[in-house]
Scaffold this motif. Structure first.
Motif: not given
Length: 98
Positions: A10-14, A91-98
């Motif tokens: 549930d992030i921008p660009g999903a 250990n990466v927390e995705l915040t958006k997909i571009t």
């Protein structure tokens, strides 16, 4: 995974993400590909992509791959995958997909 549906973050660009079915339908493999998560489908497809010459990356929210499998086995597998050129980004927390 039979009977399962893909889960999108549930992030921008999903909406830009592709599924394993999309991977199998590719006419041409991209030169670089990232897998979000390291479950057995991702590991299997990553091996295919790496063997075909793609630059492969795993992006994970933990430092484990194949969490449902015994840790001793997966820890032994990780360096073997790295030898094929697969890169790990734990250990990466995705915040958006571009």
């Amino acid at each position: 995974a039979t009977g399962h549906t893909p889960r999108y973050p549930d992030i921008p660009g999903a909406n830009l993400l592709k599924t394993s079915r999309d991977f199998l339908d590719l006419d041409q493999l991209p030169t670089s590909i990232a897998f979000i998560g390291a479950g057995y489908v991702s590991v299997e497809l990553a091996n295919i992509a790496a063997a075909a010459g793609a630059d492969v990356h795993f992006i994970g929210h933990s430092d484990r791959l194949l969490r449902a499998f015994p840790k001793v086995a997966t820890e032994a597998l990780k360096p073997l995958l790295a030898k094929t050129g697969i890169h790990f980004h734990p250990n990466v927390e995705l915040t958006k997909i571009t």
